[in-house]
Design a protein around this motif. Structure first.
Motif, short mmCIF file in Angstrom:
data_model
loop_
_atom_site.label_atom_id
_atom_site.label_comp_id
_atom_site.label_asym_id
_atom_site.label_seq_id
_atom_site.Cartn_x
_atom_site.Cartn_y
_atom_site.Cartn_z
N VAL A 145 0.84 -1.20 0.00
CA VAL A 145 0.00 0.00 0.00
C VAL A 145 0.87 1.25 0.00
CG1 VAL A 145 -1.91 -1.14 1.21
CG2 VAL A 145 -0.24 0.15 2.52
N GLN A 155 0.38 5.23 1.16
CA GLN A 155 -0.51 6.15 1.85
C GLN A 155 -1.91 5.55 1.95
OE1 GLN A 155 0.24 9.94 -0.07
NE2 GLN A 155 2.03 10.25 1.22
N ASP A 156 -2.87 6.00 1.13
CA ASP A 156 -4.25 5.55 1.34
C ASP A 156 -4.75 4.59 0.27
OD1 ASP A 156 -4.18 7.32 -0.69
OD2 ASP A 156 -5.91 8.49 -0.05
N HIS A 157 -3.89 4.13 -0.64
CA HIS A 157 -4.42 3.22 -1.66
C HIS A 157 -3.59 1.95 -1.79
CE1 HIS A 157 -1.38 5.29 -4.07
NE2 HIS A 157 -1.41 4.23 -4.88
N SER A 158 -4.28 0.89 -2.25
CA SER A 158 -3.59 -0.38 -2.44
C SER A 158 -2.83 -0.35 -3.76
CB SER A 158 -4.62 -1.52 -2.45
OG SER A 158 -3.97 -2.72 -2.79
N THR A 169 5.25 6.85 -1.20
CA THR A 169 4.62 6.91 -2.53
C THR A 169 5.12 5.69 -3.32
OG1 THR A 169 6.43 8.17 -3.56
CG2 THR A 169 4.62 9.45 -2.61
#
Ligand code: ATP
Length: 152
Positions: free
Chosen positions: A9, A11-14, A82
């Motif tokens: 992952v 930050q907030d996404h897979s 990132t």
């Protein structure tokens, strides 16, 4: 062939979730190769390249700008600041950011800003290297040690 689970992952996404046969990642002290049943470990990731090997498929290449990796015998978890897959990297954007950072360093900047600009330069050099990956090409990996020589 033995497999393990990868949960990757940023930050907030897979970024990637699935069964893999091997993972290479830029550990603090160099590129680490992880196979199923690896001993547990937790490490910081440097800016560099993550390579994901899957059964019967071409490897996937990602540029990461740092983060953490946890290894358990049956699962690898990567938490990246990132991450971009090689074919999703905007090379023109990375080149523009690389040129900005290189120009700032050449001009001479305040010491407290220098480290941040050097980190940006590393991120862009890694992105440019990883974006140049072609399917099926098994060259040397783009790790922090590659970027170090270009900054000095
Ligand atoms: P820039 O100055 O171009 O924004 P940066 O290194 O400061 O570069 P980051 O803060 O590392 O950018 O990343 C911000 C977001 O933009 C993240 O989601 C990252 O994945 C994405 N990103 C950054 N550069 C690129 C690129 N060249 N191609 C694709 N995505 C990128």
């Amino acid at each position: 062939m033995a497999t393990m689970r990868l949960e990757f992952v940023a930050q907030d996404h897979s970024v990637f979730s699935g069964d893999v046969t091997a993972v290479q990642a830029p550990g603090a002290e160099g590129q680490l190769g992880i196979l199923p049943k690896h001993a547990p470990l937790m490490t910081v990731l440097s800016p560099g390249e993550v390579v994901v090997q899957r059964e019967g498929a071409e490897p996937l290449y990602f540029a990461v700008s740092g983060g953490w990796m946890e290894v358990r015998p049956d699962q690898v978890t990567i938490l990246a600041r990132t991450a971009e897959r090689s074919d999703q990297i905007d090379a023109a954007r990375a080149e523009a950011a690389r040129a900005r950072a290189a120009q700032l360093l050449a001009q001479g900047i305040r010491r407290d800003q220098r480290a941040l600009v050097e980190l940006s330069l590393k991120r862009q050099i890694v992105r440019l290297r990883v974006s140049g990956r072609r399917r099926g090409w098994y060259g040397p990996t783009a790790s922090e040690s590659d970027t170090q020589t270009k900054i000095e």
